[in-house]
Scaffold this active site. Structure first.
Site, short mmCIF file in Angstrom:
data_model
loop_
_atom_site.label_atom_id
_atom_site.label_comp_id
_atom_site.label_asym_id
_atom_site.label_seq_id
_atom_site.Cartn_x
_atom_site.Cartn_y
_atom_site.Cartn_z
N SER A 143 0.84 -1.19 0.00
CA SER A 143 0.00 0.00 0.00
C SER A 143 0.87 1.24 0.00
O SER A 143 1.98 1.24 0.57
CB SER A 143 -0.89 0.02 1.24
OG SER A 143 -1.62 1.23 1.32
N TYR A 156 -1.94 -0.64 10.46
CA TYR A 156 -2.03 -0.96 9.03
C TYR A 156 -0.83 -0.40 8.28
O TYR A 156 -0.17 -1.10 7.49
CB TYR A 156 -3.32 -0.40 8.45
CG TYR A 156 -3.48 -0.66 6.98
CD1 TYR A 156 -3.90 -1.90 6.50
CD2 TYR A 156 -3.21 0.34 6.04
CE1 TYR A 156 -4.05 -2.14 5.15
CE2 TYR A 156 -3.36 0.12 4.69
CZ TYR A 156 -3.77 -1.13 4.24
OH TYR A 156 -3.90 -1.36 2.89
#
Length: 268
Positions: A143, A156
C-alpha cells in the site's frame, strides 16, 4: 505470466473471497492457471471455485483458513511446500482506523499476524521451490500507506511498510533467478458503485473518480508481474500518496493524513 500454466501447478490467492483477491483469482483462471483460493469464508470460496471451473475449465481448490491464526498458517504452509506453486498472490489484509490506544488490542495483533506474518510465512513456504525451478511469480499487495507515517491508521501503515520493503528487498535477491516479484500499491478499489443508502464512510469521503475497478487492478497487476515490474500503483489517490510518502516531510504529511483517517475511525 512469468510461467506457462501447467496442469501440475497451482496459483495461490489469499483473500480470495472479495475485492482484488476475487478478481485476481478469476483473472489467473482466465489466463489458464489452476488456483488455490484462500480466505476465512469457505462458502464464498466454494461458490467462486464452482464459477471458475465452469467458466475457465481449470481446477479450483478451496482452503478456508484464517490467516491471522499462526497455527492454521503453518498447516497451509506445510501443504504448499509439497505442491508446485507457480504464482503466489499475497493479497489478504485488514485495516483499522482511529488511535491505537482506543483500539481492540486483540484485533490489532491479529492485523499484524495477517498483514505481515502470514505474508512472510507463505512467501518462505513457496520461494525455495520457485528458485529451484527457475520460474515463478509473487504478487505482494502492499500500500502507499506503507510509505508514510499515518496517525489513526498506525498498525495498518506499519504492516504495509513491512510488505513494501520485504517485496522490494526480495527483488534484489532474486535477480537472474527467473522468479518475479511485483508490489501492488492500490488506492481505493471496489467492485461496483454502491447506492447512497449502502455507502460506507469511506465511500462517502472518497469521490467516485478516485476509485478503481478491482477487475482492472487485477489485470494490471498480473500484467506487471509478467513483466517483473517492481511496483504498480493504480489510481490517482494511490499515486499521490506514494509521491507524498516518498518526497514530502513526514512532519508535514502525517498530521494531514492523520486527520483524514481519524474521520474514517469516527465513522467505523
Amino acid at each position: 505470466m512469468p510461467v506457462t500454466p501447467r496442469n501440475t501447478a497451482r496459483a495461490v490467492v489469499t483473500g480470495a473471497s472479495s475485492g482484488i483477491g476475487m478478481a485476481l483469482a478469476r483473472e489467473l483462471a482466465r489466463r489458464g492457471h489452476s488456483v488455490v483460493l484462500v480466505a476465512r469464508r469457505g462458502e464464498i470460496l466454494e461458490a467462486l471455485a464452482t464459477e471458475i471451473r465452469s467458466r475457465f475449465d481449470v481446477d479450483a481448490e478451496v482452503r478456508a483458513v484464517d490467516l491471522s491464526d499462526l497455527d492454521a498458517v503453518a498447516v497451509l504452509c506445510d501443504e504448499l511446500r509439497g505442491q508446485e506453486i507457480s504464482v503466489l498472490c499475497n493479497n489478504a489484509g485488514i485495516a483499522t482506523f482511529g488511535p491505537v490506544a482506543d483500539a481492540d488490542l486483540d484485533y490489532e495483533r491479529a492485523q499484524v499476524r495477517l498483514n505481515a506474518n502470514a505474508v512472510h510465512d507463505l512467501t518462505l513456504a513457496v520461494l525455495p521451490q520457485m528458485v529451484e525451478r527457475g520460474t515463478g511469480g509473487i504478487l505482494m499487495v502492499g500500500s502507499a500507506a506503507g510509505n508514510m507515517a499515518i496517525p489513526n491508521n498506525a498498525t495498518y501503515a506499519a504492516t504495509k511498510a513491512f510488505v513494501n520493503t520485504f517485496s522490494e528487498s526480495l527483488r534484489g535477491e532474486l535477480k537472474g533467478t527467473g522468479v518475479h516479484v511485483t508490489l501492488l500499491a492500490p488506492g481505493p478499489v471496489r467492485t461496483a458503485t454502491p447506492s447512497p443508502d449502502e455507502q460506507s464512510i469511506v465511500d462517502k469521503m472518497v469521490p467516485d473518480f478516485l476509485w478503481h475497478s478491482s477487475d482492472k487492478v487485477a489485470e494490471l497487476s498480473l500484467d506487471a508481474l509478467a513483466r517483473n515490474k517492481m511496483r504498480i500503483v493504480p489510481g490517482t489517490l494511490s499515486k499521490a500518496m506514494s509521491v507524498a510518502g516518498g518526497y514530502s516531510p513526514r512532519a508535514v504529511v502525517a498530521p494531514i493524513v492523520g486527520h483524514f483517517y481519524s474521520k474514517l475511525g469516527e465513522g467505523d
